[in-house]
Design an enzyme around this catalytic site. Sequence first.
Site, PDB file in Angstrom:
ATOM      1  N   SER A 124     -74.302  16.394 -66.115  1.00  0.00           N
ATOM      2  CA  SER A 124     -74.033  16.658 -67.539  1.00  0.00           C
ATOM      3  C   SER A 124     -75.241  17.294 -68.205  1.00  0.00           C
ATOM      4  O   SER A 124     -76.391  17.056 -67.794  1.00  0.00           O
ATOM      5  CB  SER A 124     -73.723  15.339 -68.257  1.00  0.00           C
ATOM      6  OG  SER A 124     -73.584  15.548 -69.650  1.00  0.00           O
ATOM      7  N   TYR A 165     -76.576   6.680 -70.478  1.00  0.00           N
ATOM      8  CA  TYR A 165     -75.777   7.789 -69.949  1.00  0.00           C
ATOM      9  C   TYR A 165     -76.695   8.934 -69.533  1.00  0.00           C
ATOM     10  O   TYR A 165     -76.575   9.472 -68.429  1.00  0.00           O
ATOM     11  CB  TYR A 165     -74.767   8.264 -70.999  1.00  0.00           C
ATOM     12  CG  TYR A 165     -73.843   9.360 -70.497  1.00  0.00           C
ATOM     13  CD1 TYR A 165     -72.826   9.076 -69.591  1.00  0.00           C
ATOM     14  CD2 TYR A 165     -73.997  10.686 -70.921  1.00  0.00           C
ATOM     15  CE1 TYR A 165     -71.985  10.076 -69.119  1.00  0.00           C
ATOM     16  CE2 TYR A 165     -73.158  11.689 -70.461  1.00  0.00           C
ATOM     17  CZ  TYR A 165     -72.148  11.384 -69.560  1.00  0.00           C
ATOM     18  OH  TYR A 165     -71.317  12.385 -69.091  1.00  0.00           O
TER      19      TYR A 165
HETATM   20  N1  LIG Z   1     -65.884  15.281 -71.126  1.00  0.00           N
HETATM   21  C1  LIG Z   1     -67.112  15.756 -71.316  1.00  0.00           C
HETATM   22  O1  LIG Z   1     -67.430  16.306 -72.411  1.00  0.00           O
HETATM   23  C2  LIG Z   1     -68.125  15.682 -70.189  1.00  0.00           C
HETATM   24  C3  LIG Z   1     -69.334  16.384 -70.382  1.00  0.00           C
HETATM   25  C4  LIG Z   1     -70.276  16.336 -69.366  1.00  0.00           C
HETATM   26  C5  LIG Z   1     -70.012  15.628 -68.203  1.00  0.00           C
HETATM   27  N2  LIG Z   1     -68.825  14.960 -68.070  1.00  0.00           N
HETATM   28  C6  LIG Z   1     -68.624  14.218 -66.824  1.00  0.00           C
HETATM   29  O2  LIG Z   1     -67.440  14.678 -66.213  1.00  0.00           O
HETATM   30  C7  LIG Z   1     -66.933  13.647 -65.361  1.00  0.00           C
HETATM   31  C8  LIG Z   1     -65.436  13.474 -65.618  1.00  0.00           C
HETATM   32  O3  LIG Z   1     -65.273  12.924 -66.915  1.00  0.00           O
HETATM   33  P1  LIG Z   1     -64.051  13.300 -67.873  1.00  0.00           P
HETATM   34  O4  LIG Z   1     -64.626  13.956 -69.074  1.00  0.00           O
HETATM   35  O5  LIG Z   1     -63.005  14.001 -67.097  1.00  0.00           O
HETATM   36  O6  LIG Z   1     -63.596  11.844 -68.340  1.00  0.00           O
HETATM   37  P2  LIG Z   1     -62.326  10.931 -68.008  1.00  0.00           P
HETATM   38  O7  LIG Z   1     -61.058  11.645 -68.314  1.00  0.00           O
HETATM   39  O8  LIG Z   1     -62.607   9.661 -68.713  1.00  0.00           O
HETATM   40  O9  LIG Z   1     -62.377  10.732 -66.413  1.00  0.00           O
HETATM   41  C9  LIG Z   1     -63.249   9.812 -65.814  1.00  0.00           C
HETATM   42  C10 LIG Z   1     -62.742   9.553 -64.418  1.00  0.00           C
HETATM   43  O10 LIG Z   1     -63.665   8.640 -63.797  1.00  0.00           O
HETATM   44  C11 LIG Z   1     -62.914   7.619 -63.186  1.00  0.00           C
HETATM   45  N3  LIG Z   1     -63.676   6.373 -63.124  1.00  0.00           N
HETATM   46  C12 LIG Z   1     -64.377   5.770 -64.105  1.00  0.00           C
HETATM   47  N4  LIG Z   1     -64.889   4.610 -63.663  1.00  0.00           N
HETATM   48  C13 LIG Z   1     -64.487   4.487 -62.371  1.00  0.00           C
HETATM   49  C14 LIG Z   1     -64.667   3.491 -61.386  1.00  0.00           C
HETATM   50  N5  LIG Z   1     -65.393   2.378 -61.616  1.00  0.00           N
HETATM   51  N6  LIG Z   1     -64.110   3.674 -60.167  1.00  0.00           N
HETATM   52  C15 LIG Z   1     -63.373   4.789 -59.902  1.00  0.00           C
HETATM   53  N7  LIG Z   1     -63.175   5.774 -60.795  1.00  0.00           N
HETATM   54  C16 LIG Z   1     -63.720   5.603 -62.032  1.00  0.00           C
HETATM   55  C17 LIG Z   1     -61.679   7.458 -64.079  1.00  0.00           C
HETATM   56  O11 LIG Z   1     -60.629   6.843 -63.338  1.00  0.00           O
HETATM   57  P3  LIG Z   1     -60.113   5.340 -63.531  1.00  0.00           P
HETATM   58  O12 LIG Z   1     -60.455   4.899 -64.925  1.00  0.00           O
HETATM   59  O13 LIG Z   1     -58.649   5.439 -63.266  1.00  0.00           O
HETATM   60  O14 LIG Z   1     -60.831   4.565 -62.476  1.00  0.00           O
HETATM   61  C18 LIG Z   1     -61.361   8.915 -64.390  1.00  0.00           C
HETATM   62  O15 LIG Z   1     -60.584   9.462 -63.343  1.00  0.00           O
HETATM   63  C19 LIG Z   1     -67.758  12.389 -65.673  1.00  0.00           C
HETATM   64  O16 LIG Z   1     -68.762  12.238 -64.698  1.00  0.00           O
HETATM   65  C20 LIG Z   1     -68.408  12.725 -66.987  1.00  0.00           C
HETATM   66  O17 LIG Z   1     -69.621  12.021 -67.161  1.00  0.00           O
HETATM   67  C21 LIG Z   1     -67.874  14.966 -69.028  1.00  0.00           C
END
Ligand SMILES: NC(=O)c1ccc[n+]([C@@H]2O[C@H](COP(=O)([O-])OP(=O)(O)OC[C@H]3O[C@@H](n4cnc5c(N)ncnc54)[C@H](OP(=O)(O)O)[C@@H]3O)[C@@H](O)[C@H]2O)c1
Length: 262
Positions: A150, A163
């Site tokens: 990120s 984070y």
């Molecule tokens: N959205 C943004 O603006 C942004 C920006 C920079 C980086 N990111 C990064 O992008 C990645 C994806 O995030 P997203 O934005 O797509 O958010 P999201 O929709 O909340 O997806 C998060 C994913 O992580 C999984 N997860 C969380 N805890 C887990 C656990 N203990 N075991 C297995 N799976 C787990 C969730 O699945 P379950 O809850 O079903 O387990 C879900 O599939 C993350 O690493 C996030 O930090 C996001």
Amino acid sequence: MSAPWCGFSQVAGFARAIVVGASSGIGAAVAKRLAREGATVGLVARRAERLESVGAEVEAAGGTAVLVEHDVTDYDSVPAAFDGLVAGLGGLDLIVYAAGAMPAVDEHEYAFEKDRQMVEVNLLGAMAWLNPAAAHMEAARSGVIVGISSIAGERGRRGNPGYGASKAALTVWLEGLRNKADRYGVRVVTVKPGFVDTEMFRSAGLEGTPPGLSPISADACAAKILAMARKGALSGFVPRRWGLVAMIISAIPSWLFRKTNV
Ligand SMILES: NC(=O)c1ccc[n+]([C@@H]2O[C@H](COP(=O)([O-])OP(=O)(O)OC[C@H]3O[C@@H](n4cnc5c(N)ncnc54)[C@H](OP(=O)(O)O)[C@@H]3O)[C@@H](O)[C@H]2O)c1
């Protein structure tokens, strides 16, 4: 539906892939894009219903889904889950670690449990899944590993120290993994998104973004991630304008950065 093996070089086609964190957001979008190319995709996450729904979309898009209900903090179960998936897929061309946690942290809250959850999911879970992936790909002399870090890992922000720390550590660990495995034909790609419109983004209450920094869709982010994976890119911001943001915030001296609210 069985997946055709396209016989491309490792950075061209991804017929057999694993997405960890595939039940929503960026991971689900990556899985659906891979499905359109006929890939067999192992979908890993905790929420079974959400996995089933993404699995149905993967199949409808022309791919094959293999579902694994799994908590990435159950580190001891990863080797068996990984080996089972690779056997089921018949090999591994690509793994994307997209699992992530970012609980909200209040102004006056100093919460070890939240910091621990972020380190456990964002960093240790990645290590648990990507180490066996690297070993498998080194033996095969082929494969691409993508870690989703990120922009938040570029600086220690007051909004969520845990984070940022988990993502900074992930960025450095992925760089080391890349430097270790590259000579054996394994490509490691670090993706550093800015704002992406997902459940995580919405739950963080960041909707009032500055002009020019509005969130992109999860699908647009997935398209850029797969383009980077195909090129065997080293590391990059998504979208690229966040690279300029990173340059600016990196140049701000610590005494001044402390006074900001970013
Ligand atoms: N959205 C943004 O603006 C942004 C920006 C920079 C980086 N990111 C990064 O992008 C990645 C994806 O995030 P997203 O934005 O797509 O958010 P999201 O929709 O909340 O997806 C998060 C994913 O992580 C999984 N997860 C969380 N805890 C887990 C656990 N203990 N075991 C297995 N799976 C787990 C969730 O699945 P379950 O809850 O079903 O387990 C879900 O599939 C993350 O690493 C996030 O930090 C996001």
